[in-house]
Every structure is written in structure tokens, then in C-alpha cells.
Design a protein around this motif. Structure first.
Motif, PDB file in Angstrom:
ATOM      1  N   VAL A  35       0.848  -1.194   0.000  1.00 58.01           N
ATOM      2  CA  VAL A  35       0.000   0.000   0.000  1.00 58.01           C
ATOM      3  C   VAL A  35       0.886   1.246   0.000  1.00 58.01           C
ATOM      4  N   HIS A  36       0.475   2.213  -0.797  1.00 54.19           N
ATOM      5  CA  HIS A  36       1.145   3.510  -0.843  1.00 54.19           C
ATOM      6  C   HIS A  36       0.078   4.571  -0.661  1.00 54.19           C
ATOM      7  N   VAL A  37       0.406   5.599   0.111  1.00 53.94           N
ATOM      8  CA  VAL A  37      -0.547   6.681   0.333  1.00 53.94           C
ATOM      9  C   VAL A  37      -0.051   7.934  -0.373  1.00 53.94           C
ATOM     10  N   LEU A  38      -0.901   8.438  -1.241  1.00 56.03           N
ATOM     11  CA  LEU A  38      -0.648   9.692  -1.942  1.00 56.03           C
ATOM     12  C   LEU A  38      -1.261  10.786  -1.079  1.00 56.03           C
ATOM     13  N   ALA A  39      -0.410  11.572  -0.462  1.00 54.74           N
ATOM     14  CA  ALA A  39      -0.866  12.547   0.524  1.00 54.74           C
ATOM     15  C   ALA A  39      -1.571  13.729  -0.129  1.00 54.74           C
ATOM     16  N   GLU A  40      -2.809  13.942   0.257  1.00 51.47           N
ATOM     17  CA  GLU A  40      -3.586  15.123  -0.117  1.00 51.47           C
ATOM     18  C   GLU A  40      -3.296  15.611  -1.534  1.00 51.47           C
ATOM     19  N   VAL A  41      -3.669  14.799  -2.508  1.00 52.65           N
ATOM     20  CA  VAL A  41      -3.417  15.081  -3.921  1.00 52.65           C
ATOM     21  C   VAL A  41      -3.895  16.468  -4.349  1.00 52.65           C
ATOM     22  N   HIS A  42      -4.998  16.919  -3.818  1.00 53.75           N
ATOM     23  CA  HIS A  42      -5.543  18.197  -4.280  1.00 53.75           C
ATOM     24  C   HIS A  42      -4.624  19.377  -3.976  1.00 53.75           C
ATOM     25  N   TYR A  43      -3.728  19.244  -3.006  1.00 57.73           N
ATOM     26  CA  TYR A  43      -2.811  20.341  -2.707  1.00 57.73           C
ATOM     27  C   TYR A  43      -1.793  20.564  -3.823  1.00 57.73           C
ATOM     28  N   TYR A  44      -1.431  19.486  -4.533  1.00 57.33           N
ATOM     29  CA  TYR A  44      -0.430  19.608  -5.582  1.00 57.33           C
ATOM     30  C   TYR A  44      -0.931  20.419  -6.770  1.00 57.33           C
ATOM     31  N   GLY A  45      -2.221  20.362  -7.027  1.00 51.91           N
ATOM     32  CA  GLY A  45      -2.743  21.024  -8.201  1.00 51.91           C
ATOM     33  C   GLY A  45      -3.600  22.226  -7.893  1.00 51.91           C
ATOM     34  N   MET A  46      -3.576  22.698  -6.684  1.00 50.44           N
ATOM     35  CA  MET A  46      -4.431  23.807  -6.283  1.00 50.44           C
ATOM     36  C   MET A  46      -3.901  25.119  -6.855  1.00 50.44           C
ATOM     37  N   ASN A  47      -4.782  25.879  -7.469  1.00 49.60           N
ATOM     38  CA  ASN A  47      -4.442  27.211  -7.960  1.00 49.60           C
ATOM     39  C   ASN A  47      -5.041  28.218  -6.999  1.00 49.60           C
ATOM     40  N   TYR A  48      -4.200  29.012  -6.346  1.00 41.15           N
ATOM     41  CA  TYR A  48      -4.660  29.963  -5.353  1.00 41.15           C
ATOM     42  C   TYR A  48      -4.706  31.375  -5.936  1.00 41.15           C
ATOM     43  N   PRO A  49      -5.571  32.230  -5.393  1.00 38.19           N
ATOM     44  CA  PRO A  49      -5.553  33.636  -5.802  1.00 38.19           C
ATOM     45  C   PRO A  49      -4.280  34.298  -5.267  1.00 38.19           C
ATOM     46  N   ALA A  50      -3.976  35.467  -5.788  1.00 40.32           N
ATOM     47  CA  ALA A  50      -2.784  36.184  -5.329  1.00 40.32           C
ATOM     48  C   ALA A  50      -2.831  36.339  -3.810  1.00 40.32           C
ATOM     49  N   MET A  52      -0.118  37.577  -0.307  1.00 37.94           N
ATOM     50  CA  MET A  52       1.133  38.152   0.183  1.00 37.94           C
ATOM     51  C   MET A  52       1.930  38.809  -0.946  1.00 37.94           C
ATOM     52  N   GLY A  53       1.225  39.425  -1.888  1.00 36.70           N
ATOM     53  CA  GLY A  53       1.876  40.091  -3.000  1.00 36.70           C
ATOM     54  C   GLY A  53       2.339  39.172  -4.109  1.00 36.70           C
ATOM     55  N   TYR A  54       2.086  37.857  -3.970  1.00 37.16           N
ATOM     56  CA  TYR A  54       2.514  36.898  -4.987  1.00 37.16           C
ATOM     57  C   TYR A  54       1.390  36.653  -5.965  1.00 37.16           C
ATOM     58  N   GLU A  55       1.656  36.838  -7.257  1.00 39.13           N
ATOM     59  CA  GLU A  55       0.622  36.713  -8.294  1.00 39.13           C
ATOM     60  C   GLU A  55       0.676  35.372  -9.019  1.00 39.13           C
ATOM     61  N   GLY A  56       1.417  34.404  -8.510  1.00 37.05           N
ATOM     62  CA  GLY A  56       1.642  33.146  -9.222  1.00 37.05           C
ATOM     63  C   GLY A  56       0.413  32.278  -9.422  1.00 37.05           C
ATOM     64  N   TYR A  57      -0.589  32.428  -8.580  1.00 36.67           N
ATOM     65  CA  TYR A  57      -1.797  31.614  -8.696  1.00 36.67           C
ATOM     66  C   TYR A  57      -2.969  32.544  -8.952  1.00 36.67           C
ATOM     67  N   ASN A  58      -3.894  32.116  -9.819  1.00 36.16           N
ATOM     68  CA  ASN A  58      -4.975  33.044 -10.113  1.00 36.16           C
ATOM     69  C   ASN A  58      -6.388  32.479 -10.037  1.00 36.16           C
ATOM     70  N   GLU A  59      -6.576  31.192  -9.966  1.00 37.23           N
ATOM     71  CA  GLU A  59      -7.934  30.650  -9.843  1.00 37.23           C
ATOM     72  C   GLU A  59      -7.954  29.561  -8.787  1.00 37.23           C
ATOM     73  N   MET A  60      -9.023  29.477  -8.012  1.00 34.22           N
ATOM     74  CA  MET A  60      -9.145  28.485  -6.948  1.00 34.22           C
ATOM     75  C   MET A  60      -9.830  27.242  -7.514  1.00 34.22           C
ATOM     76  N   GLN A  61      -9.033  26.318  -8.066  1.00 34.12           N
ATOM     77  CA  GLN A  61      -9.586  25.072  -8.592  1.00 34.12           C
ATOM     78  C   GLN A  61      -8.513  24.009  -8.616  1.00 34.12           C
ATOM     79  N   VAL A  62      -8.913  22.769  -8.608  1.00 33.44           N
ATOM     80  CA  VAL A  62      -7.960  21.662  -8.648  1.00 33.44           C
ATOM     81  C   VAL A  62      -7.610  21.373 -10.093  1.00 33.44           C
ATOM     82  N   ASP A  63      -6.345  21.246 -10.372  1.00 28.42           N
ATOM     83  CA  ASP A  63      -5.881  20.888 -11.703  1.00 28.42           C
ATOM     84  C   ASP A  63      -5.948  19.369 -11.820  1.00 28.42           C
ATOM     85  N   ILE A  64      -6.986  18.902 -12.502  1.00 29.38           N
ATOM     86  CA  ILE A  64      -7.240  17.467 -12.628  1.00 29.38           C
ATOM     87  C   ILE A  64      -6.077  16.758 -13.313  1.00 29.38           C
ATOM     88  N   GLU A  65      -5.454  17.407 -14.267  1.00 31.62           N
ATOM     89  CA  GLU A  65      -4.346  16.781 -14.988  1.00 31.62           C
ATOM     90  C   GLU A  65      -3.183  16.471 -14.042  1.00 31.62           C
TER      91      GLU A  65
END
Length: 152
Positions: A35-50, A52-65
Motif C-alpha cells: 500500500v502507498h498513500v498519496l498525501a492530499e493530492v488536491h494540494y499539488y494542483g491547487m491554484n490559489y488567488p494572489a 502576500m503580493g505573490y501573483e503566481g496563482y490566479n484561480e481556486m480550482q484543482v488541476d485534474i491533470e
């Protein structure tokens, strides 16, 4: 004991854990599941809004790919680990979520009689702040746990 669940992760020392768990299970003529556990997969593909002044993420959704790619890598890892044992009776299971909880949940679902896992070397500070997967499993388990010490 008829069912042995062997926990594996991406640490190269997992080979030692798998080999020792496999040998133990064979002496008991038990079924084996890696058995292998893939820890909280949704965190890897999460797109966050800007933030702390960081503009790297722009939409709050899980990247299914990305989630699918991570699952595929984990499935390939498990298949390769099972193939390495050269025993077609060995099964695998990919779980997701908190590692300790997911291991315990699957152990109960699969009705494991024994959990085999490695204990990695962690600093004292890390253990105090976060604990370890092994200690969380030992605290909550309903079945025996066989710990394989693996250190660098």
C-alpha cells in the motif's frame, strides 16, 4: 495471521521494508498487499488567488491533470514494487489522504492481520512538532504493527 499489509513510500529504504515484510508474510503463508498513500493530492494542483503580493496563482480550482499524473506515478511505483517481488499473488492498493489515517483505514477495510512499515530517521525537533507516521499508526492501530528500522 493471513493478511499482511506492507506500507511503501518513495524512500529508497522502502525496498528493505518490502523485502522483510514479504519474507515475514511468506513464512506465515499470508496474503500480501503493498500500500502507498498519496498525501492530499488536491494540494499539488491547487491554484490559489494572489496572496502576500505573490501573483503566481490566479484561480481556486484543482488541476485534474496534475492529480491524474500524480496518481499515475504512484500506481506505476506500486506496480514496479510488486513486480520486483516476482510473485503474482502480491496485490497493491493506492490510498489518498493523511498517511497514517489512510493506512489504518485500508488495514481495517482489507482486514489486515499485520501492518509492516518502516521507521525513518527524523530529527527530535521534527518528531516533537509533527510526530511521525509510524507513531500515529501505533497510537491508533487495532492490529499488530511490525516496524522495520531504516536509517541513512
Amino acid at each position: 495471521m493471513k493478511k499482511v499489509l506492507i506500507a511503501v513510500d518513495y524512500n529508497p529504504h522502502s525496498e528493505i521494508v518490502v523485502q522483510q515484510g514479504y519474507e515475514l508474510a511468506k513464512t506465515m503463508d499470508a496474503q500480501i498487499c503493498l500500500v502507498h498513500v498519496l498525501a492530499e493530492v488536491h494540494y499539488y494542483g491547487m491554484n490559489y488567488p494572489a496572496f502576500m503580493g505573490y501573483e503566481g496563482y490566479n484561480e481556486m480550482q484543482v488541476d485534474i491533470e496534475i492529480s491524474s499524473q500524480l496518481r499515475k506515478v504512484a500506481e506505476d511505483f506500486l506496480k514496479t514494487a510488486a513486480d520486483h517481488l516476482n510473485d503474482p499473488a502480491v496485490t497493491t492498493h493506492l490510498a489518498e489522504g493523511n498517511t497514517a489515517s489512510a493506512l489504518l483505514d485500508y488495514a481495517e477495510e482489507w482486514q489486515a492481520d499485520l501492518i509492516v512499515m518502516g521507521t525513518h530517521s527524523h530529527s527530535v525537533l521534527e518528531k516533537v512538532l509533527m510526530g511521525t507516521t509510524a507513531s500515529h499508526v501505533l497510537e491508533k492501530t487495532k492490529v499488530p504493527v511490525y516496524m522495520v528500522p531504516v536509517k541513512d
